[in-house]
Motif scaffolding. Structure first.
Motif, PDB file in Angstrom:
ATOM      1  N   UNK A 249     -26.556  32.233 -17.766  1.00 12.41           N
ATOM      2  CA  UNK A 249     -26.888  33.369 -18.613  1.00 12.41           C
ATOM      3  C   UNK A 249     -28.143  32.959 -19.356  1.00 12.41           C
ATOM      4  N   UNK A 250     -29.198  33.731 -19.226  1.00 15.86           N
ATOM      5  CA  UNK A 250     -30.519  33.349 -19.727  1.00 15.86           C
ATOM      6  C   UNK A 250     -30.984  34.324 -20.804  1.00 15.86           C
ATOM      7  N   UNK A 251     -31.262  33.779 -21.969  1.00 19.57           N
ATOM      8  CA  UNK A 251     -31.784  34.562 -23.086  1.00 19.57           C
ATOM      9  C   UNK A 251     -33.159  34.013 -23.410  1.00 19.57           C
ATOM     10  N   UNK A 252     -34.107  34.893 -23.611  1.00 22.84           N
ATOM     11  CA  UNK A 252     -35.423  34.467 -24.080  1.00 22.84           C
ATOM     12  C   UNK A 252     -35.917  35.461 -25.114  1.00 22.84           C
ATOM     13  N   UNK A 253     -36.650  34.931 -26.075  1.00 25.00           N
ATOM     14  CA  UNK A 253     -37.284  35.800 -27.061  1.00 25.00           C
ATOM     15  C   UNK A 253     -38.617  35.213 -27.475  1.00 25.00           C
TER      16      UNK A 253
END
Length: 136
Positions: free
Chosen positions: A128-132
């Motif tokens: 699960x990949x989150x980027x901001x």
């Protein structure tokens, strides 16, 4: 506040045998409030840890990368994830918390919007990949 959340996240990961890797290159003098960065990373790190704890297998990982320059702050938080993600009709992520009270992603998105930034979260394979990114 950032350090407290960071230390808490690392301790939780060790307690639950989660491989925790971090690669950071971040300036000390960011024009981002400590509260905002604490809420962003605290919520997203808690979500990553919770997802790893729920896994049946022992191959659990959290990988965090962060960097900043004079114009932006960029983070990626990737974790192993065994479940399917849930989205509403608009394509927005829905909580998988049993009591339905998950607010981590929505809180993070609100902060990112205040900095005219970019937020992305999706499943890629077993991660699960989150980027901001925040514009500074």
């Amino acid at each position: 506040a950032f350090c407290c959340n960071w230390d808490k996240g690392q301790k939780q990961a060790r307690t639950h045998d989660i491989d925790f890797q971090a690669q950071l290159s971040i300036s000390d003098n960011l024009p981002v409030s400590e509260h905002d960065i604490s809420v962003l990373l605290g919520n997203l790190l808690e979500n990553a840890t919770d997802a790893c704890i729920e896994q049946q297998g022992l191959n659990r990982h959290i990988i965090i990368k962060g960097k900043s320059d004079s114009h932006s702050l960029l983070f990626t938080i990737d974790n192993t994830y065994e479940n399917e993600i849930k989205k509403n009709k608009k394509g927005e992520l829905l909580t998988t918390k049993a009591n339905g009270s998950g607010i981590g992603v929505s809180s993070a998105k609100k902060i990112v919007e205040r900095y005219n930034g970019f937020f992305s979260a999706d499943k890629k394979g077993e991660m699960f990949c989150v980027s901001f990114m925040l514009n500074l």
